[in-house]
Write a protein that holds these residues in place. Structure first.
Motif, PDB file in Angstrom:
ATOM      1  N   PHE A   1     -43.366  23.640 -10.389  1.00  0.00           N
ATOM      2  CA  PHE A   1     -42.563  24.575  -9.601  1.00  0.00           C
ATOM      3  C   PHE A   1     -43.313  25.898  -9.574  1.00  0.00           C
ATOM      4  CE2 PHE A   1     -37.948  24.466  -8.289  1.00  0.00           C
ATOM      5  CZ  PHE A   1     -38.013  25.554  -7.449  1.00  0.00           C
ATOM      6  N   SER A   2     -43.669  26.342  -8.396  1.00  0.00           N
ATOM      7  CA  SER A   2     -44.367  27.621  -8.246  1.00  0.00           C
ATOM      8  C   SER A   2     -43.416  28.768  -8.572  1.00  0.00           C
ATOM      9  CB  SER A   2     -44.887  27.772  -6.817  1.00  0.00           C
ATOM     10  OG  SER A   2     -45.816  26.756  -6.523  1.00  0.00           O
ATOM     11  N   PRO A   3     -43.972  29.928  -8.976  1.00  0.00           N
ATOM     12  CA  PRO A   3     -43.084  31.068  -9.245  1.00  0.00           C
ATOM     13  C   PRO A   3     -42.326  31.447  -7.972  1.00  0.00           C
ATOM     14  CG  PRO A   3     -45.390  31.760  -9.230  1.00  0.00           C
ATOM     15  CD  PRO A   3     -45.375  30.266  -9.114  1.00  0.00           C
ATOM     16  N   LEU A   4     -41.093  31.876  -8.156  1.00  0.00           N
ATOM     17  CA  LEU A   4     -40.236  32.203  -7.019  1.00  0.00           C
ATOM     18  C   LEU A   4     -39.439  33.453  -7.358  1.00  0.00           C
ATOM     19  CD1 LEU A   4     -39.499  30.968  -4.231  1.00  0.00           C
ATOM     20  CD2 LEU A   4     -37.590  29.832  -5.362  1.00  0.00           C
ATOM     21  N   GLU A   5     -39.442  34.400  -6.439  1.00  0.00           N
ATOM     22  CA  GLU A   5     -38.753  35.669  -6.654  1.00  0.00           C
ATOM     23  C   GLU A   5     -38.027  36.043  -5.372  1.00  0.00           C
ATOM     24  OE1 GLU A   5     -39.937  40.203  -8.043  1.00  0.00           O
ATOM     25  OE2 GLU A   5     -41.474  38.648  -7.996  1.00  0.00           O
ATOM     26  N   GLY A   6     -36.812  36.573  -5.512  1.00  0.00           N
ATOM     27  CA  GLY A   6     -36.068  36.959  -4.324  1.00  0.00           C
ATOM     28  C   GLY A   6     -34.744  37.594  -4.665  1.00  0.00           C
ATOM     29  N   HIS A   7     -33.834  37.573  -3.689  1.00  0.00           N
ATOM     30  CA  HIS A   7     -32.507  38.165  -3.858  1.00  0.00           C
ATOM     31  C   HIS A   7     -31.437  37.158  -3.448  1.00  0.00           C
ATOM     32  CE1 HIS A   7     -34.986  41.800  -3.756  1.00  0.00           C
ATOM     33  NE2 HIS A   7     -34.037  42.314  -4.510  1.00  0.00           N
ATOM     34  N   VAL A   8     -30.355  37.162  -4.204  1.00  0.00           N
ATOM     35  CA  VAL A   8     -29.185  36.338  -3.898  1.00  0.00           C
ATOM     36  C   VAL A   8     -28.095  37.274  -3.401  1.00  0.00           C
ATOM     37  CG1 VAL A   8     -27.465  34.740  -4.818  1.00  0.00           C
ATOM     38  CG2 VAL A   8     -29.780  34.690  -5.709  1.00  0.00           C
ATOM     39  N   LEU A   9     -27.525  36.920  -2.251  1.00  0.00           N
ATOM     40  CA  LEU A   9     -26.476  37.731  -1.640  1.00  0.00           C
ATOM     41  C   LEU A   9     -25.241  36.883  -1.365  1.00  0.00           C
ATOM     42  CD1 LEU A   9     -28.694  39.425   1.131  1.00  0.00           C
ATOM     43  CD2 LEU A   9     -28.206  40.320  -1.154  1.00  0.00           C
ATOM     44  N   LEU A  10     -24.094  37.540  -1.300  1.00  0.00           N
ATOM     45  CA  LEU A  10     -22.862  36.896  -0.833  1.00  0.00           C
ATOM     46  C   LEU A  10     -22.300  37.802   0.248  1.00  0.00           C
ATOM     47  CD1 LEU A  10     -20.783  34.593  -1.116  1.00  0.00           C
ATOM     48  CD2 LEU A  10     -19.532  36.069  -2.699  1.00  0.00           C
ATOM     49  N   ASN A  11     -22.210  37.286   1.461  1.00  0.00           N
ATOM     50  CA  ASN A  11     -21.766  38.072   2.621  1.00  0.00           C
ATOM     51  C   ASN A  11     -22.579  39.352   2.778  1.00  0.00           C
ATOM     52  OD1 ASN A  11     -19.660  36.257   3.351  1.00  0.00           O
ATOM     53  ND2 ASN A  11     -18.435  37.096   1.678  1.00  0.00           N
ATOM     54  N   GLY A  12     -23.874  39.282   2.496  1.00  0.00           N
ATOM     55  CA  GLY A  12     -24.758  40.427   2.665  1.00  0.00           C
ATOM     56  C   GLY A  12     -24.805  41.406   1.506  1.00  0.00           C
ATOM     57  N   SER A  13     -23.952  41.203   0.492  1.00  0.00           N
ATOM     58  CA  SER A  13     -23.943  42.088  -0.679  1.00  0.00           C
ATOM     59  C   SER A  13     -24.596  41.386  -1.863  1.00  0.00           C
ATOM     60  CB  SER A  13     -22.507  42.457  -1.062  1.00  0.00           C
ATOM     61  OG  SER A  13     -21.913  43.180  -0.009  1.00  0.00           O
ATOM     62  N   PRO A  14     -25.257  42.146  -2.754  1.00  0.00           N
ATOM     63  CA  PRO A  14     -25.922  41.531  -3.906  1.00  0.00           C
ATOM     64  C   PRO A  14     -24.954  40.709  -4.759  1.00  0.00           C
ATOM     65  CG  PRO A  14     -26.544  43.843  -3.719  1.00  0.00           C
ATOM     66  CD  PRO A  14     -25.438  43.602  -2.724  1.00  0.00           C
ATOM     67  N   ALA A  15     -25.387  39.523  -5.133  1.00  0.00           N
ATOM     68  CA  ALA A  15     -24.598  38.661  -6.028  1.00  0.00           C
ATOM     69  C   ALA A  15     -24.973  39.036  -7.460  1.00  0.00           C
ATOM     70  CB  ALA A  15     -24.883  37.193  -5.734  1.00  0.00           C
ATOM     71  N   SER A  16     -24.510  40.175  -7.878  1.00  0.00           N
ATOM     72  CA  SER A  16     -24.830  40.751  -9.183  1.00  0.00           C
ATOM     73  C   SER A  16     -24.414  39.810 -10.315  1.00  0.00           C
ATOM     74  CB  SER A  16     -24.096  42.092  -9.327  1.00  0.00           C
ATOM     75  OG  SER A  16     -24.300  42.631 -10.599  1.00  0.00           O
ATOM     76  N   GLY A  17     -25.369  39.489 -11.181  1.00  0.00           N
ATOM     77  CA  GLY A  17     -25.082  38.638 -12.337  1.00  0.00           C
ATOM     78  C   GLY A  17     -24.952  37.158 -12.027  1.00  0.00           C
ATOM     79  N   ALA A  18     -25.280  36.747 -10.819  1.00  0.00           N
ATOM     80  CA  ALA A  18     -25.185  35.323 -10.469  1.00  0.00           C
ATOM     81  C   ALA A  18     -26.037  34.497 -11.429  1.00  0.00           C
ATOM     82  CB  ALA A  18     -25.643  35.099  -9.034  1.00  0.00           C
ATOM     83  N   GLU A  19     -25.522  33.326 -11.821  1.00  0.00           N
ATOM     84  CA  GLU A  19     -26.272  32.435 -12.699  1.00  0.00           C
ATOM     85  C   GLU A  19     -27.070  31.457 -11.836  1.00  0.00           C
ATOM     86  OE1 GLU A  19     -24.906  30.606 -16.649  1.00  0.00           O
ATOM     87  OE2 GLU A  19     -24.658  28.984 -15.184  1.00  0.00           O
ATOM     88  N   ILE A  20     -28.364  31.400 -12.096  1.00  0.00           N
ATOM     89  CA  ILE A  20     -29.270  30.554 -11.314  1.00  0.00           C
ATOM     90  C   ILE A  20     -29.763  29.437 -12.225  1.00  0.00           C
ATOM     91  CG2 ILE A  20     -31.446  30.508 -10.057  1.00  0.00           C
ATOM     92  CD1 ILE A  20     -30.820  33.622  -9.624  1.00  0.00           C
ATOM     93  N   THR A  21     -29.605  28.194 -11.767  1.00  0.00           N
ATOM     94  CA  THR A  21     -30.047  27.034 -12.542  1.00  0.00           C
ATOM     95  C   THR A  21     -31.154  26.325 -11.781  1.00  0.00           C
ATOM     96  OG1 THR A  21     -27.807  26.743 -13.411  1.00  0.00           O
ATOM     97  CG2 THR A  21     -29.308  24.876 -13.642  1.00  0.00           C
ATOM     98  N   ARG A  22     -32.295  26.181 -12.454  1.00  0.00           N
ATOM     99  CA  ARG A  22     -33.429  25.453 -11.868  1.00  0.00           C
ATOM    100  C   ARG A  22     -33.552  24.119 -12.599  1.00  0.00           C
ATOM    101  NH1 ARG A  22     -39.310  28.046 -12.021  1.00  0.00           N
ATOM    102  NH2 ARG A  22     -38.927  27.954 -14.246  1.00  0.00           N
TER     103      ARG A  22
END
Length: 162
Positions: A33-54
């Motif tokens: 899996f190559s490194p991946l960086e970005g932003h998670v949004l909900l309805n255009g607003s930051p999804a602050s503290g969202a849990e990401i599972t790879r």
């Protein structure tokens, strides 16, 4: 008769193993899996503290499951995953890649790809610039140089690596 059958089977298995060794195995530094960086949004607003599972499967077997957190701006960073593998011409490399986001009691699949080569950044043909994943977007198929990626993410451009 049974002894002859056992001897024939043993000889056949040994011959097959010898054929594989003759074809040549090689040790490969494989990027799962190559490194991946970005932003998670909900309805255009930051999804602050969202849990990401790879989740990564290698050759169809569970390999790893890692959890990450988006910061207060929805920014996330997933590091490179690589493994030294022994490959023969008879087996095809396959790393199954999936990313889920858990946010406000909902789970979203944001990335699903079958990586069939060992190169870095081959998922998209480069590293994505301005990767944004809006959780309200529909999952869609994106044709890449190495196959179809199912994702909700968008990017402005790809940075080529040589």
């Amino acid at each position: 008769m049974k002894i002859l059958l056992v001897l024939l089977l043993t000889f056949s298995i040994s011959a097959c193993e010898a054929d594989v060794k003759l074809l040549g195995t090689k040790i490969v530094d494989a990027v799962l899996f190559s490194p991946l960086e970005g932003h998670v949004l909900l309805n255009g607003s930051p999804a602050s503290g969202a849990e990401i599972t790879r989740i990564i499967k290698l050759q169809g077997e569970e390999y790893s499951e890692e959890k990450f957190k988006a910061d207060s701006h929805g920014h996330f960073k997933l590091p490179l995953v690589r493994e030294e593998l022994e490959l023969t011409p008879l087996n095809q490399f396959l790393a199954s890649q999936r990313i889920f986001v858990q946010y406000k009691d909902e789970e979203y699949l944001i990335w699903n790809f079958g990586k069939m080569d060992t190169d870095i950044h081959s998922e998209l043909g480069g590293s994505p610039i301005d990767l944004t994943c809006n959780l309200t977007d529909e999952l869609r198929r994106v044709e890449t140089p190495r196959g179809g990626l199912m994702t909700i993410c968008h990017w402005r451009e790809l940075k080529e690596h040589r």
